[in-house]
Design a protein around this motif. Structure first.
Motif, short mmCIF file in Angstrom:
data_model
loop_
_atom_site.label_atom_id
_atom_site.label_comp_id
_atom_site.label_asym_id
_atom_site.label_seq_id
_atom_site.Cartn_x
_atom_site.Cartn_y
_atom_site.Cartn_z
N THR A 33 1.64 -2.93 39.07
CA THR A 33 0.25 -2.03 39.80
C THR A 33 -0.37 -2.19 39.52
OG1 THR A 33 1.99 -1.98 41.57
CG2 THR A 33 -0.56 -1.27 41.87
N ALA A 49 -1.21 -6.56 47.53
CA ALA A 49 -0.94 -5.43 48.22
C ALA A 49 0.22 -5.50 47.46
CB ALA A 49 -0.49 -5.90 49.69
N SER A 50 1.01 -4.16 46.98
CA SER A 50 2.19 -3.83 46.92
C SER A 50 2.74 -4.51 47.61
CB SER A 50 1.97 -2.78 46.18
OG SER A 50 1.27 -2.22 45.53
N GLU A 53 3.46 -1.55 49.63
CA GLU A 53 2.43 -0.84 51.04
C GLU A 53 2.48 -1.27 52.13
OE1 GLU A 53 -2.55 -1.33 49.62
OE2 GLU A 53 -1.72 -1.24 48.14
#
Length: 93
Positions: A33, A49-50, A53
């Protein structure tokens, strides 16, 4: 590592496994990340976006408004009315 633990580990043949020993079962999501954030900043774009997440689904609650509403509801249920109490200094004797 304390001497006794090192001796016990040597006698038992125990060594701490590495990620290579575990055959890729471990992944460093933080480093991945972080690399994405750095490359996105370098390219002047928003990072992706992870995987873990998620966007918040619950609305944000104003705690003071909720507290004031709760106190008003309790006062009403008790039959209390009138202006709120005032705070003042207690005279010293």
């Amino acid at each position: 590592m304390p001497l006794l633990r090192r001796a016990a580990a040597a006698l038992l043949g125990f060594t701490r496994p590495t990620s290579a020993d575990l055959g890729g079962m471990l992944a460093d999501h933080y480093a991945e990340t972080l690399r994405e954030v750095v490359s996105a900043k370098a390219e002047h774009r928003e990072p992706a976006a992870s995987a873990g997440e998620e966007a918040p689904t619950d609305p944000v609650v104003d705690l003071m408004t909720a507290l004031e509403a709760s106190v008003a509801k309790v006062r009403e249920s008790r039959g209390e009315s009138g202006p709120p109490a005032t705070v003042h200094e207690i005279p010293k004797a």
